[in-house]
Design a protein around this motif. Structure first.
Motif, PDB file in Angstrom:
ATOM      1  N   ASP A  46      11.947   0.497   6.590  1.00 17.72           N
ATOM      2  CA  ASP A  46      13.282   0.169   6.078  1.00 17.72           C
ATOM      3  C   ASP A  46      14.301   0.112   7.217  1.00 17.72           C
ATOM      4  N   ILE A  47      14.218   1.064   8.126  1.00 21.19           N
ATOM      5  CA  ILE A  47      15.131   1.079   9.272  1.00 21.19           C
ATOM      6  C   ILE A  47      14.932  -0.169  10.126  1.00 21.19           C
ATOM      7  N   ILE A  48      13.669  -0.504  10.369  1.00 26.76           N
ATOM      8  CA  ILE A  48      13.349  -1.664  11.207  1.00 26.76           C
ATOM      9  C   ILE A  48      13.871  -2.950  10.577  1.00 26.76           C
ATOM     10  N   LEU A  49      13.653  -3.119   9.276  1.00 30.98           N
ATOM     11  CA  LEU A  49      14.057  -4.350   8.614  1.00 30.98           C
ATOM     12  C   LEU A  49      15.580  -4.516   8.620  1.00 30.98           C
ATOM     13  N   ARG A  50      16.287  -3.398   8.482  1.00 26.15           N
ATOM     14  CA  ARG A  50      17.747  -3.475   8.528  1.00 26.15           C
ATOM     15  C   ARG A  50      18.225  -3.845   9.936  1.00 26.15           C
ATOM     16  N   LYS A  51      17.508  -3.324  10.951  1.00 26.78           N
ATOM     17  CA  LYS A  51      17.922  -3.610  12.333  1.00 26.78           C
ATOM     18  C   LYS A  51      17.659  -5.066  12.717  1.00 26.78           C
ATOM     19  N   ILE A  52      16.585  -5.629  12.206  1.00 29.22           N
ATOM     20  CA  ILE A  52      16.265  -7.011  12.593  1.00 29.22           C
ATOM     21  C   ILE A  52      16.967  -8.020  11.686  1.00 29.22           C
ATOM     22  N   GLY A  53      17.689  -7.572  10.649  1.00 26.91           N
ATOM     23  CA  GLY A  53      18.381  -8.495   9.749  1.00 26.91           C
ATOM     24  C   GLY A  53      17.402  -9.420   9.065  1.00 26.91           C
ATOM     25  N   GLU A  54      16.467  -8.816   8.363  1.00 30.25           N
ATOM     26  CA  GLU A  54      15.338  -9.565   7.790  1.00 30.25           C
ATOM     27  C   GLU A  54      15.779 -10.747   6.937  1.00 30.25           C
ATOM     28  N   ASP A  55      16.833 -10.586   6.140  1.00 28.76           N
ATOM     29  CA  ASP A  55      17.208 -11.623   5.184  1.00 28.76           C
ATOM     30  C   ASP A  55      17.476 -12.970   5.857  1.00 28.76           C
ATOM     31  N   THR A  56      17.950 -12.929   7.102  1.00 23.35           N
ATOM     32  CA  THR A  56      18.275 -14.193   7.785  1.00 23.35           C
ATOM     33  C   THR A  56      17.030 -14.902   8.302  1.00 23.35           C
ATOM     34  N   TYR A  57      15.860 -14.211   8.238  1.00 22.89           N
ATOM     35  CA  TYR A  57      14.647 -14.812   8.797  1.00 22.89           C
ATOM     36  C   TYR A  57      13.655 -15.262   7.740  1.00 22.89           C
ATOM     37  N   VAL A  58      13.975 -14.989   6.451  1.00 20.87           N
ATOM     38  CA  VAL A  58      13.058 -15.412   5.397  1.00 20.87           C
ATOM     39  C   VAL A  58      13.279 -16.895   5.126  1.00 20.87           C
ATOM     40  N   ARG A  59      12.246 -17.722   5.417  1.00 22.65           N
ATOM     41  CA  ARG A  59      12.432 -19.165   5.333  1.00 22.65           C
ATOM     42  C   ARG A  59      11.510 -19.838   4.319  1.00 22.65           C
ATOM     43  N   SER A  60      10.530 -19.087   3.795  1.00 23.36           N
ATOM     44  CA  SER A  60       9.508 -19.730   2.979  1.00 23.36           C
ATOM     45  C   SER A  60       9.875 -19.726   1.502  1.00 23.36           C
ATOM     46  N   ILE A  61      11.165 -19.893   1.168  1.00 19.88           N
ATOM     47  CA  ILE A  61      11.601 -19.920  -0.214  1.00 19.88           C
ATOM     48  C   ILE A  61      12.280 -21.253  -0.477  1.00 19.88           C
ATOM     49  N   ASP A  92       0.832  -1.210   0.000  1.00 19.96           N
ATOM     50  CA  ASP A  92       0.000   0.000   0.000  1.00 19.96           C
ATOM     51  C   ASP A  92       0.872   1.268   0.000  1.00 19.96           C
ATOM     52  N   LYS A  93       0.527   2.203  -0.911  1.00 18.24           N
ATOM     53  CA  LYS A  93       1.221   3.489  -0.942  1.00 18.24           C
ATOM     54  C   LYS A  93       0.228   4.645  -1.027  1.00 18.24           C
ATOM     55  N   SER A  94      -0.989   4.371  -0.544  1.00 20.60           N
ATOM     56  CA  SER A  94      -2.046   5.386  -0.627  1.00 20.60           C
ATOM     57  C   SER A  94      -2.149   6.248   0.621  1.00 20.60           C
ATOM     58  N   HIS A  95      -1.456   5.889   1.673  1.00 22.43           N
ATOM     59  CA  HIS A  95      -1.574   6.626   2.931  1.00 22.43           C
ATOM     60  C   HIS A  95      -0.876   7.981   2.829  1.00 22.43           C
ATOM     61  N   ALA A  96      -1.395   8.940   3.557  1.00 20.85           N
ATOM     62  CA  ALA A  96      -0.830  10.296   3.520  1.00 20.85           C
ATOM     63  C   ALA A  96       0.612  10.316   4.028  1.00 20.85           C
ATOM     64  N   LYS A  97       0.959   9.386   4.918  1.00 14.90           N
ATOM     65  CA  LYS A  97       2.310   9.344   5.480  1.00 14.90           C
ATOM     66  C   LYS A  97       3.117   8.171   4.916  1.00 14.90           C
ATOM     67  N   THR A  98       2.855   7.842   3.653  1.00 14.96           N
ATOM     68  CA  THR A  98       3.509   6.681   3.045  1.00 14.96           C
ATOM     69  C   THR A  98       5.031   6.768   3.128  1.00 14.96           C
ATOM     70  N   ASN A  99       5.608   7.913   2.783  1.00 15.26           N
ATOM     71  CA  ASN A  99       7.073   8.035   2.765  1.00 15.26           C
ATOM     72  C   ASN A  99       7.680   7.775   4.140  1.00 15.26           C
ATOM     73  N   ILE A 100       7.045   8.345   5.186  1.00 12.94           N
ATOM     74  CA  ILE A 100       7.556   8.135   6.546  1.00 12.94           C
ATOM     75  C   ILE A 100       7.414   6.672   6.944  1.00 12.94           C
ATOM     76  N   ILE A 101       6.255   6.064   6.598  1.00  9.02           N
ATOM     77  CA  ILE A 101       6.009   4.657   6.963  1.00  9.02           C
ATOM     78  C   ILE A 101       7.086   3.755   6.359  1.00  9.02           C
ATOM     79  N   TYR A 102       7.388   3.972   5.074  1.00 13.42           N
ATOM     80  CA  TYR A 102       8.383   3.119   4.417  1.00 13.42           C
ATOM     81  C   TYR A 102       9.798   3.390   4.927  1.00 13.42           C
ATOM     82  N   ASP A 103      10.070   4.623   5.291  1.00 15.90           N
ATOM     83  CA  ASP A 103      11.383   4.920   5.882  1.00 15.90           C
ATOM     84  C   ASP A 103      11.557   4.183   7.210  1.00 15.90           C
ATOM     85  N   VAL A 104      10.513   4.250   8.046  1.00 19.54           N
ATOM     86  CA  VAL A 104      10.551   3.559   9.335  1.00 19.54           C
ATOM     87  C   VAL A 104      10.678   2.055   9.124  1.00 19.54           C
TER      88      VAL A 104
END
Length: 802
Positions: free
Chosen positions: A700-715, A686-698
């Motif tokens: 992105d920061i969260i995903l980098r902090k949690i190291g998302e790539d190491t947790y993706v298992r359904s591939i 979704d990119k229709s929200h008025a605060k879309t840019n802030i939401i995606y920035d937040v």
């Protein structure tokens, strides 16, 4: 919906002739045109005999006898024609005419004649007003009734016992119980009819406690109970489910010598049946020397109310074979709940067809029972059709249709119908609110749930156990377990349903140990668990992963509480076995259970297969589901996802073709999060929200902090590289993550981030939510269609199995 035995009205000890169609009066050119909303003024006709030779007494007597005969036989057209030729100075013939109109249901004409009588200066007496009052009650005209009551003070009949009894009856029929009480208390002299009026009146408005209180006070004031007093009091015991009081009245019946009266016997059978004492009812019924249709109906209703559904149909057959009675509409109204509980829509349809052939329809109570039966049997289209064809729907009819929608998962339609009801003149009652609250729980946001809570408080519908229980469930499903517990703790009279609800509330939030604590607390309070209690308890063990505890409670059901396991209990155990990863055992369990497995049970096996990637077993479970529910979209989607993860793209395309052919559309996955002012909705990417840019920035920061790539298992290795990349990136923009990101920047830090999702949370997002709760030190609650996930400090209350 069991019908109460017929209680004859003792006020009017006259034969009621058949109603005379108004067209008959018009044909005779004798009917005055009346306006029922206004006091009618009449033109005073000249007496055609005014200047004629006076009639001798024998002629007057003959005309009066003829007039009386017309009135008694219900021929009001002829009676009125003769009346106009007679001398109008005799109060008796005016009273006779008013009484005749009233007995024929021509209430407007009765009141019109009363006004004409007053205008012509004829003296009214205590025989005039009772039937005028009865006409006001028949027209539901409280204003006109109040005027007549005021007139009684002027003519000195305000304390006449005979007239006051009719006034009491009128006020109760029109819902003004306070007025009836005040009048009763002010009467200097009360007779048996006065007391019976109040006892039956309280019963009629659903106030069984006051009815029984009045029944006891009769003796204090030196008034002996008669047959009708006892019948009304037995009805009050049925209403309040007071078997002990009913047995005490049964003793009085025997002492008073009424035990052989068929009306009293029928009332006793009805009372015992409704109070759960079906053995007593059966014993009384078998001891009756002669039975009528009402007695058979009471016994059929007793069986149906006490879950002896096959016995109720057997009783119908005996009624036809032994006493050669034909069933009436009450018989079938009592049988329809049995069809509903058996889930036998075919029997219900047969009853419906028979009712149409025999002319029992239209009938408001019958049609309402049909709506209720079709709703419980899953025949929603038929329920809608019956409801749409009903004329003069009452609140019970609306409640039945709302409940039908909720029972069949059509919560949106239920909420729309509730809005339609609010625009009607009818006022929702506790049954309406308790029926609609589950729809709010499934669809509405927490703020909307709080609004309906405020509406309930404003309308003074609480405290009520039905509503309180439904509100506890609603808050729990909306994710606010603290408010649910606060409401539960504040309830004054907790019943078994209250305890079942709070146990299930903790279960769906993953706090199984608290559910077990509440179960033992309930036992200490002396409340006996029922089938639903064990469902709640086993669900808590299943959701919280307490396998040994679950088997313990499943095994003691029959031994300690005498409860035979039902399909829902087996379903909980199947979920529990699925947690152990022993899928072969789960398959054997479902195949060897003594009950026929439902689509939901095969769905549990399918979910377990999905969890542990057993495609063969998943296909086996899906075949059974689709044989029972041909249009189960969720089954197709889950199977398609498994094929995709296994790289079986041809099977994925095949599933898509089948869904397209059947017109099945995959549910749009969305998540909602609430702030103080509004509810925010997100879909995947979704990119229709008025605060879309802030939401995606937040995000992105969260995903980098949690190291998302190491947790993706359904591939899986079977996917092409570009599909792997697309699949991996798509989870980053799932609606749950967008909603959590927005909640973190919009909700104050001391409050949890509450997200509601319309489908099951995926495994990748579940892992991500745990990590986000750990790094942000915030509690995150995600309510999906099955359970409420409480993420805190990197852990989830569901134990990673949902």
């Amino acid at each position: 919906m069991c019908a109460t035995p017929l209680i004859h009205n003792w006020f009017y000890n006259t034969k009621k002739p058949q109603n005379i169609p108004r067209q008959q009066l018009q044909t005779l050119n004798l009917e005055h045109k009346l306006n029922p909303k206004k006091t009618t003024s009449f033109c005073i006709k000249k007496n055609p005999l005014k200047h004629a030779k006076p009639l001798i007494d024998s002629q007057i007597l003959k005309l009066t006898r003829t007039l009386t005969g017309y009135v008694v036989d219900g021929h009001m057209g002829y009676a009125r024609n003769l009346f106009e030729k007679m001398n109008h100075s005799d109060t008796y013939i005016w009273n006779m005419m008013i009484r005749g109109f009233c007995n024929c249901g021509l209430f407007e004409e009765a009141i019109g004649f009363y006004h004409r009588m007053v205008l012509e200066g004829i003296e009214t007496d205590n025989f005039t007003y009772p039937f005028v009052i009865k006409a006001c009650a028949g027209l539901w005209d409280l204003i006109e009734g109040g005027k007549v009551h005021a007139k009684l003070f002027k003519v000195g009949l305000d304390f006449d016992v005979y007239v006051c009894n009719f006034l009491i009856d009128m006020y109760i029929r029109l819902g003004c119980v306070d007025c009836a009480e005040r009048l009763f208390e002010e009467m200097p002299v009360r007779d048996l009819v006065s007391w019976n009026s109040m006892i039956s009146g309280y019963h009629a408005v659903g106030n069984g406690l006051s009815s029984l209180r009045c029944f006891r006070e009769m003796l204090v004031f030196g008034m002996r109970h008669d047959k009708l007093s006892m019948i009304s009091a037995l009805g009050a015991c049925s209403l309040e489910r007071f078997p002990q009081s009913g047995r005490a009245i049964h003793g009085q019946v025997i002492k008073s010598g009424f035990e052989m009266d068929i009306m009293v016997q029928t009332s006793l059978i009805d009372m015992y049946g409704k109070c759960g004492e079906v053995d007593y009812a059966e014993r009384l019924f078998n001891g009756m020397s002669s039975r009528n249709v009402e007695a058979w109906n009471a016994m059929i209703g007793g069986y149906a109310l006490n879950s002896c559904f096959l016995m109720s149909f057997s009783c119908l057959k005996r009624m036809q074979d032994i006493d050669n009675f034909n069933p009436d509409n009450i018989t079938f109204i009592n049988l329809l709940p049995a069809c509903a509980q058996l889930g036998d829509g075919l029997k219900g349809k047969s009853i419906h067809d028979y009712a149409i052939r025999k002319g029992f329809l239209p009938h408001l109570v019958f049609e309402t029972a049909l709506v209720d039966m079709y709703g419980e049997c899953g025949e929603l289209k038929l329920a809608e059709r019956v409801f749409g064809q009903m004329s003069g729907k009452n609140l019970v009819s609306w409640n039945a249709m709302i409940a039908a929608y909720v029972q069949n998962g059509q919560n949106k339609e239920a909420l729309e119908l509730f809005q339609d009801l609010l625009s009607e003149s009818l006022k929702p009652d506790p049954v309406t609110i308790s029926s609609i609250l589950p729809a709010f729980a499934e669809l509405a946001s927490l703020s909307e749930g709080m609004q309906i809570h405020a509406y309930i408080t404003k309308m003074w519908l609480g405290p009520n156990s039905f509503i309180s229980n439904a509100m506890v469930y609603m808050y729990a499903k909306c994710g606010d377990l603290q408010t649910a517990r606060r409401l539960f703790d504040g309830m004054s009279g907790k019943d078994v349903i209250s305890w079942n609800t709070i146990i299930m509330a903790y279960a769906i939030h993953g706090f199984g140990r608290i559910s077990i604590q509440l179960f033992y607390e309930m036992i200490k309070k002396g409340i006996k668990p029922n089938e639903s209690t064990l469902v709640s308890l086993l669900s808590s063990c299943s959701i919280s992963g307490m396998v040994d505890k679950g088997w313990h409670y499943f095994n003691l059901m029959k031994r300690d509480y005498g409860i035979d396991p039902g399909i829902e209990h087996y379903g909980c155990m199947l979920d529990l076995i699925g947690r152990t990863q022993n899928l072969d055992r789960a398959k054997h369990f479902i195949e060897e259970m003594p009950l026929v497995p439902t689509a939901r049970m095969w769905g549990s096996l399918l979910a377990a297969s999905r969890k542990y990637n057993d495609i063969v077993l998943a296909e086996h479970a899906a075949d059974h589901i689709l044989s029972l529910q041909h249009d189960n979209t969720g089954c197709y989607v889950l199977l398609s996802n498994m094929y995709a993860e296994a790289g079986r793209w041809e099977d994925v395309e095949r599933i898509k073709r089948v869904m397209k052919k059947k017109g099945l559309v995959k549910t749009t996955r969305c998540s909602t999060v609430e702030t103080i002012c509004k509810t925010h909705r997100f879909v995947n990417g979704d990119k229709s929200h008025a605060k879309t840019n802030i939401i995606y920035d937040v995000l992105d920061i969260i995903l980098r902090k949690i190291g998302e790539d190491t947790y993706v298992r359904s591939i899986t290795k079977f996917k092409a590289p570009n599909l792997v990349r697309k699949r991996a990136n798509s989870t980053e923009q799932h609606s749950v993550r967008l909603a959590i990101s927005f909640g973190l920047i919009s909700i104050s830090i001391e409050k949890p981030v509450l997200v509601r999702k319309n489908t099951r949370i995926c495994e990748d997002c579940h892992i991500a939510a745990k990590r986000i709760s750990e790094i942000t030190k915030r509690e995150i609650i995600v309510v999906d269609y099955k359970v409420c996930h409480h993420f805190l400090n990197g852990q989830c209350s569901c134990g990673d199995y949902w």
